[in-house]
Scaffold this motif. Structure first.
Motif, PDB file in Angstrom:
ATOM      1  N   THR A  41       0.859  -1.184   0.000  1.00 16.82           N
ATOM      2  CA  THR A  41       0.000   0.000   0.000  1.00 16.82           C
ATOM      3  C   THR A  41       0.893   1.230   0.000  1.00 16.82           C
ATOM      4  OG1 THR A  41      -0.110   0.268   2.414  1.00 16.82           O
ATOM      5  CG2 THR A  41      -1.703  -1.251   1.402  1.00 16.82           C
ATOM      6  N   GLU A  42       0.294   2.398  -0.239  1.00 14.70           N
ATOM      7  CA  GLU A  42       1.088   3.627  -0.226  1.00 14.70           C
ATOM      8  C   GLU A  42       1.757   3.844   1.131  1.00 14.70           C
ATOM      9  OE1 GLU A  42      -2.673   5.057  -2.542  1.00 14.70           O
ATOM     10  OE2 GLU A  42      -2.140   3.385  -1.235  1.00 14.70           O
ATOM     11  N   ARG A  43       1.027   3.584   2.204  1.00 19.01           N
ATOM     12  CA  ARG A  43       1.591   3.794   3.540  1.00 19.01           C
ATOM     13  C   ARG A  43       2.775   2.861   3.801  1.00 19.01           C
ATOM     14  NH1 ARG A  43      -1.320   7.114   6.765  1.00 19.01           N
ATOM     15  NH2 ARG A  43      -3.460   7.584   6.123  1.00 19.01           N
ATOM     16  N   ARG A  44       2.648   1.623   3.385  1.00 18.54           N
ATOM     17  CA  ARG A  44       3.744   0.680   3.598  1.00 18.54           C
ATOM     18  C   ARG A  44       4.926   1.005   2.678  1.00 18.54           C
ATOM     19  NH1 ARG A  44       2.523  -3.942   6.505  1.00 18.54           N
ATOM     20  NH2 ARG A  44       3.958  -5.243   5.300  1.00 18.54           N
ATOM     21  N   ALA A  45       4.633   1.476   1.470  1.00 18.11           N
ATOM     22  CA  ALA A  45       5.708   1.899   0.566  1.00 18.11           C
ATOM     23  C   ALA A  45       6.453   3.093   1.155  1.00 18.11           C
ATOM     24  CB  ALA A  45       5.134   2.247  -0.806  1.00 18.11           C
ATOM     25  N   TYR A  46       5.707   4.022   1.731  1.00 13.90           N
ATOM     26  CA  TYR A  46       6.317   5.199   2.360  1.00 13.90           C
ATOM     27  C   TYR A  46       7.227   4.781   3.519  1.00 13.90           C
ATOM     28  CZ  TYR A  46       6.613   9.379   5.300  1.00 13.90           C
ATOM     29  OH  TYR A  46       7.071  10.410   6.083  1.00 13.90           O
ATOM     30  N   ALA A  47       6.710   3.936   4.410  1.00 14.46           N
ATOM     31  CA  ALA A  47       7.492   3.524   5.578  1.00 14.46           C
ATOM     32  C   ALA A  47       8.765   2.789   5.166  1.00 14.46           C
ATOM     33  CB  ALA A  47       6.639   2.641   6.489  1.00 14.46           C
ATOM     34  N   ARG A  75      11.308  14.898   3.435  1.00 17.42           N
ATOM     35  CA  ARG A  75      10.104  15.424   4.069  1.00 17.42           C
ATOM     36  C   ARG A  75       8.932  14.536   3.669  1.00 17.42           C
ATOM     37  NH1 ARG A  75       8.409  20.617   5.828  1.00 17.42           N
ATOM     38  NH2 ARG A  75       6.449  20.308   6.968  1.00 17.42           N
ATOM     39  N   GLY A  76       8.150  14.121   4.651  1.00 16.94           N
ATOM     40  CA  GLY A  76       6.991  13.284   4.389  1.00 16.94           C
ATOM     41  C   GLY A  76       5.702  14.069   4.511  1.00 16.94           C
ATOM     42  N   TYR A  77       4.651  13.533   3.906  1.00 18.02           N
ATOM     43  CA  TYR A  77       3.343  14.182   3.957  1.00 18.02           C
ATOM     44  C   TYR A  77       2.283  13.123   4.214  1.00 18.02           C
ATOM     45  CZ  TYR A  77      -0.583  17.203   2.621  1.00 18.02           C
ATOM     46  OH  TYR A  77      -1.752  17.930   2.625  1.00 18.02           O
ATOM     47  N   HIS A  78       1.697  13.166   5.412  1.00 23.08           N
ATOM     48  CA  HIS A  78       0.607  12.273   5.801  1.00 23.08           C
ATOM     49  C   HIS A  78       0.971  10.788   5.684  1.00 23.08           C
ATOM     50  CE1 HIS A  78      -2.832  15.450   5.283  1.00 23.08           C
ATOM     51  NE2 HIS A  78      -1.926  15.792   6.178  1.00 23.08           N
ATOM     52  N   GLY A  79       2.235  10.470   5.770  1.00 28.70           N
ATOM     53  CA  GLY A  79       2.645   9.075   5.737  1.00 28.70           C
ATOM     54  C   GLY A  79       2.404   8.372   4.423  1.00 28.70           C
ATOM     55  N   LYS A  80       2.239   9.151   3.331  1.00 30.38           N
ATOM     56  CA  LYS A  80       1.962   8.533   2.036  1.00 30.38           C
ATOM     57  C   LYS A  80       2.783   9.140   0.901  1.00 30.38           C
ATOM     58  CE  LYS A  80      -2.393   7.361   1.265  1.00 30.38           C
ATOM     59  NZ  LYS A  80      -3.864   7.456   1.093  1.00 30.38           N
TER      60      LYS A  80
END
Length: 269
Positions: A41-47, A75-80
């Motif tokens: 998912t986008e969140r897991r890809a971000y992490a 810099r991250g934005y909303h974990g995604k």
């Protein structure tokens, strides 16, 4: 037949690699397969991306008081959404080099109040995201990922379906010998997205009175409360996605290709 003048000859690059280059290519691909299995998912890809860039010296932008050439920042934005940069020698006015990619992929999202019971079975009510071929998603094991935000602000991470022993979920389909009407339709008309509810349970709540309604749904809510400490109302502030269960794999006897969910999308990231 002679070659047509001006045409491009396409050759398989693998045949031109040295042994060392082939080994480096294989190692890179193996690492990518690992990323693909994590970043569903986008969140897991971000992490996973943050973990990887921090491992090679990148730091969050807010930890810097000033920036100098060579600094590695992100810099991250909303974990995604993630932006990372290496500070250059010249002013930004002289130009910058930018590489962009996306990490979202077609999936099945849960609606805000997703749990329902029909015909003695419990389902997730869903809608699809992205350009999907709906029939690809029927009768395949699905995994559930996402986050639920409770009223006190606590974030509950959800991941069910990819660990050994995990249950999976499924969108059911009609049996072939009952599907004459379905088979006679165009593919674009045969599968109604409103019918793509995901089967999640069939057992009634233990000890439920026979006069109590929706005991299968009640049992699902009980299990979610026990495992995650969430209520049905908490789903209003949740972001939950269903994706194909299972890890990416080597494809072909020569293991020269990769197959896995999101490969077409996340290879660019």
């Amino acid at each position: 037949m002679s070659d047509i003048a001006g045409t491009v000859k396409r050759e398989n690059a693998v045949g031109r690699l040295s042994a060392q280059e082939a080994a480096e290519c294989a190692a890179y691909a193996e690492d990518y397969v690992g990323y693909l299995g994590i970043a569903k998912t986008e969140r897991r890809a971000y992490a996973e991306a943050v973990r990887r860039i921090e491992a090679v010296g990148f730091r969050e932008l807010s930890t810097f008081e000033t920036l100098k050439p060579g600094d590695k920042v992100y810099r991250g934005y909303h974990g995604k959404t993630l932006m990372a940069a290496v500070i250059g020698q010249e002013p930004v006015a002289n130009g910058i080099n930018v590489i962009g990619g996306h990490t979202d992929a077609p999936r099945i999202d849960l609606k805000p109040v997703p749990i329902c019971e029909k015909g003695g079975l419990a389902y997730f009510d869903t809608h699809y995201y992205g350009g999907i071929k709906k029939f690809h998603w029927l009768v395949h094991p699905l995994a559930l990922y996402g986050v639920i935000v409770k009223p006190d602000g606590t974030k509950v991470e959800v991941a069910i379906g990819d660990e050994p022993g995990d249950p999976v979920f499924q969108i059911t389909d009609i049996l072939p010998h009952f599907g004459a009407e379905q088979s006679g339709k165009k593919v674009s008309e045969a599968f109604d997205p409103e019918d793509m509810d995901v089967l999640i349970g069939s057992a009634p709540e233990p000890g439920a009175d026979k006069d109590v309604k929706e005991t299968v749904k009640r049992n699902i809510l009980r299990l979610l409360a026990e495992r995650y400490g969430v209520t049905e109302e908490d789903f209003l502030s949740a972001e939950l996605e269903l994706v194909p269960a299972g890890m990416p794999r080597d494809l072909g006897l020569d293991r020269s290709m990769i197959t896995g969910y999101g490969h077409d999308d996340r290879v660019c990231a």
